[in-house]
Scaffold this active site. Structure first.
Site, short mmCIF file in Angstrom:
data_model
loop_
_atom_site.label_atom_id
_atom_site.label_comp_id
_atom_site.label_asym_id
_atom_site.label_seq_id
_atom_site.Cartn_x
_atom_site.Cartn_y
_atom_site.Cartn_z
N HIS A 54 0.85 -1.19 0.00
CA HIS A 54 0.00 0.00 0.00
C HIS A 54 0.88 1.24 0.00
O HIS A 54 2.11 1.13 0.06
CB HIS A 54 -0.99 0.00 1.16
N HIS A 56 1.28 3.92 2.07
CA HIS A 56 1.75 4.66 3.24
C HIS A 56 3.28 4.80 3.23
O HIS A 56 3.99 3.87 2.85
CB HIS A 56 1.30 3.98 4.53
N ASP A 58 5.59 4.68 5.38
CA ASP A 58 6.44 3.70 6.07
C ASP A 58 6.47 2.35 5.36
O ASP A 58 7.00 1.37 5.89
CB ASP A 58 6.02 3.54 7.54
N HIS A 59 5.93 2.30 4.14
CA HIS A 59 6.03 1.10 3.31
C HIS A 59 6.63 1.39 1.94
O HIS A 59 7.01 0.45 1.23
CB HIS A 59 4.65 0.44 3.15
N HIS A 112 -7.65 -1.10 5.60
CA HIS A 112 -6.60 -0.20 6.13
C HIS A 112 -6.44 0.98 5.18
O HIS A 112 -6.43 2.14 5.61
CB HIS A 112 -5.30 -0.98 6.27
N ASP A 131 -0.23 -4.17 6.19
CA ASP A 131 -0.85 -3.69 7.42
C ASP A 131 -2.33 -4.10 7.51
O ASP A 131 -3.11 -3.46 8.22
CB ASP A 131 -0.74 -2.17 7.52
N HIS A 169 4.72 -4.94 10.52
CA HIS A 169 5.24 -4.36 11.76
C HIS A 169 5.44 -5.42 12.84
O HIS A 169 4.78 -6.47 12.83
CB HIS A 169 4.27 -3.30 12.32
#
Length: 239
Positions: A54, A56, A58-59, A112, A131, A169
């Site tokens: 996805h 975001h 942090d990915h 999400h 996530d 995570h």
């Protein structure tokens, strides 16, 4: 194929799927470039493909730098083409993507985010869930609906029980506390928590989990309908 777990940021994991015959690899969700590149250079691995679950940050934060360093191709869901940096290959729901010795099936799993996907490397029985599904948990609902997330999680129940799950995570211990509070008599969960604590005490990841473990222990997968799932998700948001 060999899977290597690369720690990124505070609690993120990126994953290298390495073809040991060629030392070429896919990387899943590189939140930052340096740890991934450092590992690959040390082990003489070339990243050919960057697989995003996805959009975001942090990915996808390492996308551009890794792409530039290795001349990699970036893959992501077709509807996220404007949100994933420098995406090259647009993937469709239920598509089987195959390049070189890598082969994976794509599943659209909104909740999400609206464009979230997972990658099922079915030959290796490995699933990268981003996530959406965590070990003993699930992602927060930022863009989708409770119903979408419930349906996405229900999809995972259909995978072979021995499928290994790699998520985005290291949340497993915190997730276990919530599961235990609302499922305190679950002996399989109690045993899994002992295993989690042992792994963490030794400096090891709690992943991969398996579909069987999650069906046995993850309270969100044990919810039977959208109403009960929604209640649990609200409770977890305030836990």
């Amino acid at each position: 194929m060999k899977i290597e777990i690369v720690r990124c940021l505070q609690d993120n994991y990126s994953y290298l799927i390495i073809d040991q015959k060629t030392n070429e690899a896919c990387v899943v969700d590189p939140s930052e470039a340096d740890p991934v590149i450092n590992f690959c250079e040390k082990n003489k691995i070339k990243i050919k493909y960057i697989l995003n679950t996805h959009h975001h940050y942090d990915h996808v934060g390492g996308n551009i730098e890794i792409k530039k360093f290795y001349n990699s191709k970036i893959l992501g869901f077709e509807n996220d083409k404007d949100r994933i940096p420098e995406i090259d290959i647009l993937l469709k729901d239920q598509e089987v993507w195959k390049k070189d010795n890598f082969e994976t099936k794509i599943f659209h799993i909104p909740g999400h985010t609206t464009g979230h996907i997972c990658y099922h490397f079915f030959n290796e029985k490995i699933l990268f869930t981003g996530d959406t599904l965590f070990s003993l948990g699930c992602g927060k609902i930022f863009e989708g609906t409770y119903s979408q997330m419930f349906m996405s999680l229900s999809l995972f129940k259909k995978f072979p029980l021995d499928t290994k799950i790699y998520c985005g995570h290291e949340y497993t211990l915190q997730n276990s506390k919530f599961c235990l509070q609302y499922d305190p008599q679950n002996k399989m969960l109690i045993n899994k928590i002992l295993e989690i604590k042992k792994n963490l005490s030794q400096g090891n990841p709690t992943l991969p989990s398996t579909i069987k473990d999650e069906l046995d222990c993850n309270i969100f997968l044990r919810a039977n309908d959208v109403k009960s799932f929604s209640k649990l998700r609200d409770l977890k948001d305030n836990f």
